[in-house]
Scaffold this active site. Structure first.
Site, mmCIF file in Angstrom:
data_model
loop_
_atom_site.group_PDB
_atom_site.id
_atom_site.type_symbol
_atom_site.label_atom_id
_atom_site.label_comp_id
_atom_site.label_asym_id
_atom_site.label_seq_id
_atom_site.Cartn_x
_atom_site.Cartn_y
_atom_site.Cartn_z
ATOM 1 N N ARG A 63 -23.406 24.983 -12.035
ATOM 2 C CA ARG A 63 -23.101 23.561 -11.918
ATOM 3 C C ARG A 63 -23.906 22.985 -10.763
ATOM 4 N NH1 ARG A 63 -22.277 23.582 -7.127
ATOM 5 N NH2 ARG A 63 -21.517 21.469 -7.297
ATOM 6 N N GLY A 64 -23.857 21.646 -10.673
ATOM 7 C CA GLY A 64 -24.728 20.966 -9.723
ATOM 8 C C GLY A 64 -25.982 20.562 -10.483
ATOM 9 N N ALA A 65 -26.364 19.283 -10.349
ATOM 10 C CA ALA A 65 -27.380 18.723 -11.236
ATOM 11 C C ALA A 65 -28.691 19.525 -11.283
ATOM 12 C CB ALA A 65 -27.629 17.266 -10.843
ATOM 13 N N ASN A 110 -21.976 10.567 -8.864
ATOM 14 C CA ASN A 110 -21.755 11.884 -8.246
ATOM 15 C C ASN A 110 -20.310 12.275 -8.536
ATOM 16 O OD1 ASN A 110 -22.777 14.112 -6.639
ATOM 17 N ND2 ASN A 110 -21.405 13.429 -5.017
ATOM 18 N N LYS A 111 -19.941 13.429 -8.069
ATOM 19 C CA LYS A 111 -18.600 13.966 -8.321
ATOM 20 C C LYS A 111 -17.510 12.929 -8.057
ATOM 21 C CE LYS A 111 -17.672 17.060 -9.673
ATOM 22 N NZ LYS A 111 -17.375 17.139 -11.133
ATOM 23 N N GLN A 150 -14.786 22.133 -5.680
ATOM 24 C CA GLN A 150 -16.134 22.598 -5.324
ATOM 25 C C GLN A 150 -16.357 22.558 -3.806
ATOM 26 O OE1 GLN A 150 -15.433 20.538 -7.825
ATOM 27 N NE2 GLN A 150 -16.889 20.670 -9.514
ATOM 28 N N ASP A 168 -25.795 13.060 -9.386
ATOM 29 C CA ASP A 168 -26.077 13.614 -10.719
ATOM 30 C C ASP A 168 -26.992 12.714 -11.540
ATOM 31 O OD1 ASP A 168 -23.449 14.972 -9.861
ATOM 32 O OD2 ASP A 168 -24.209 16.162 -11.554
ATOM 33 N N ARG A 226 -23.273 19.011 -21.089
ATOM 34 C CA ARG A 226 -22.659 18.087 -20.122
ATOM 35 C C ARG A 226 -23.477 16.789 -20.144
ATOM 36 N NH1 ARG A 226 -21.106 20.299 -14.344
ATOM 37 N NH2 ARG A 226 -19.522 18.667 -14.547
HETATM 38 C C1 LIG Z 1 -27.251 18.878 -5.605
HETATM 39 S S1 LIG Z 1 -25.941 18.747 -6.637
HETATM 40 C C2 LIG Z 1 -25.399 17.072 -6.736
HETATM 41 C C3 LIG Z 1 -24.288 16.923 -7.690
HETATM 42 O O1 LIG Z 1 -24.597 17.595 -8.870
HETATM 43 C C4 LIG Z 1 -22.960 17.424 -7.113
HETATM 44 O O2 LIG Z 1 -22.628 16.662 -5.995
HETATM 45 C C5 LIG Z 1 -21.900 17.291 -8.174
HETATM 46 O O3 LIG Z 1 -21.318 16.249 -8.345
HETATM 47 C C6 LIG Z 1 -21.687 18.466 -9.019
HETATM 48 O O4 LIG Z 1 -20.672 18.302 -9.962
HETATM 49 P P1 LIG Z 1 -20.270 19.560 -10.852
HETATM 50 O O5 LIG Z 1 -19.230 19.035 -11.786
HETATM 51 O O6 LIG Z 1 -19.753 20.603 -9.911
HETATM 52 O O7 LIG Z 1 -21.520 20.001 -11.586
#
Ligand SMILES: CSC[C@@H](O)[C@@H](O)C(=O)COP(=O)(O)O
Length: 382
Positions: free
Chosen positions: A77-79, A278-279, A227, A268, A120
């Site tokens: 996970r994470g973009a 973002n999250k 997270q 994201d 996703r």
């Molecule tokens: C460098 S990662 C930036 C974002 O992807 C991060 O802040 C985030 O929101 C991740 O969400 P996730 O649902 O854990 O994939």
């Protein structure tokens, strides 16, 4: 021990205690996403992030479905990390028909990419990486002397390598925004676990640390999937960075007490005007930062910008399983049958963002013209 379990139908295990540190200074290296082997026989290996911080287990994926599952269930996970994983997933898909016929390989890649795109919806890096893989398959028509699968693996490696360089460049461009002794609040995890190297938002903190500027980080726990608590606190502590975990609903109080001088988060997907997804919870943090006069920075690579969207209203927001909220602590925490709404992301309006740190420089003020000017400059990530 390290556990590697087969992400696909077969299984094999290797387990190890969670490593003491992220890649580089201050601890043992880990690789969030890596390719083991060659194009034909290799496999995609990823840390299963759902099990951190208590277990460090890596998953090996040898088929597209297991890559899809790993992305969907947040094992990866994470973009940026999702983009890198999808690129390698496309290689796995491309070779799946067991032939060296280029037309068949291209067709298999297109099919795999179409499926991976459904895993996703919000992180644009997923779509960006798959677009690149499809373009690479087409451009390979002109470099016929390189076997197509090797060419595709080279492109996936390039995406991963660029991501590593991007993290370092974001760190360099952003570290000046942090002063020694600052309290820095971050939300979710935008660190090494979210990228191929040491993160976006956390890259500022790691670089400042390497420059000898000690900062103190407040990590929001980041409900519902934690997270911040599970991943950010783990990464920072392992690198010897002073970190305090707070519940999401404590940020206002911590800011009011004067403990936060800067907020920095990842993203994201960022629209052409700077609105940034973002999250979930990030928007609330931005509102709080504004109310307390605290600068709010987003750190993200150019691959996170979606310039086809004029503003954030067009960003697709993923809605996830209600059980992440009602059973998130390993037991039921709400009455059976209660209605639940679980958007996984929110959009922070550009007006609340002080600046966006990219690998090509700092976007400030955050508006369409400045974004175009900064992203239009030549790559400075290497
Ligand atoms: C460098 S990662 C930036 C974002 O992807 C991060 O802040 C985030 O929101 C991740 O969400 P996730 O649902 O854990 O994939």
């Amino acid at each position: 021990m390290t556990t590697v379990r087969d992400g696909g139908p077969g299984a094999g295990l290797r387990e190890e205690a969670a490593p003491a540190g992220a890649d580089g200074e201050g601890g043992r290296a880990f690789r969030t996403v890596q390719w083991i082997g060659d194009a034909l026989g290799g496999r995609l290996r990823m840390i299963d992030q759902t099990l951190l911080p208590t277990r460090f287990i890596e998953i090996d994926c040898n088929d597209v479905e297991s890559v899809w599952q790993a992305i969907k269930t947040l094992s990866v996970r994470g973009a940026p990390a999702i983009g890198v994983a999808a690129a390698y997933g496309a290689v796995i898909g491309a070779r799946s028909r067991g032939t060296s016929d280029p037309a068949t390989i291209r067709e298999a890649l297109r099919e795999a990419a179409a499926h991976l795109r459904t895993s996703r919806p919000t992180a644009v890096n997923l779509f960006w990486a798959l677009d690149r893989m499809e373009a690479a398959a087409d451009s390979a028509r002109r470099v016929a002397e390189v076997p197509l699968l090797d060419h595709l693996l080279a492109e996936a490696h390039a995406i991963a390598d660029e991501d590593r360089a991007m993290c370092r460049a974001i760190g360099r461009h952003g570290a000046d925004l942090l002063a020694a002794g600052d309290g820095v609040l971050t939300h979710c995890n935008a660190g090494g676990l979210a990228t191929a190297d040491y993160g976006t938002a956390l890259a500022l903190i790691f670089t400042a640390h390497e420059q000898g500027k000690a900062v103190h980080v407040f990590a929001d726990e980041t409900r519902p999937l934690l997270q911040g608590a599970r991943l950010t606190a783990w990464e920072l502590a392992n690198r010897g960075i002073d970190v305090t975990l707070i519940c999401d609903n404590m940020a206002a109080q911590v800011m009011k007490e004067g403990k936060v001088q800067v907020v920095v988060v990842g993203a994201d997907r960022i629209a052409a005007n700077g609105d940034a997804a973002n999250k979930i919870g990030t928007y609330g943090v931005a509102v709080l930062a504004k109310a307390h006069g605290i600068p709010f920075y987003v750190a993200a690579p150019s691959s996170t910008f979606d310039l086809s969207l004029a503003d954030g209203s067009g960003i697709p927001i993923e809605e996830r399983d209600p059980r992440e909220i009602t059973e998130g602590f390993g037991r039921r925490t709400a009455p059976e049958g209660v209605g639940v709404y679980n958007p996984a992301f929110d959009v922070t309006p550009a007006a609340l963002i002080t600046g966006i740190v990219t690998e090509r420089g700092l976007v400030r003020p955050v508006d369409a013209a400045t974004i175009r000017a900064v992203l239009g400059t030549p790559q400075a990530a290497s």
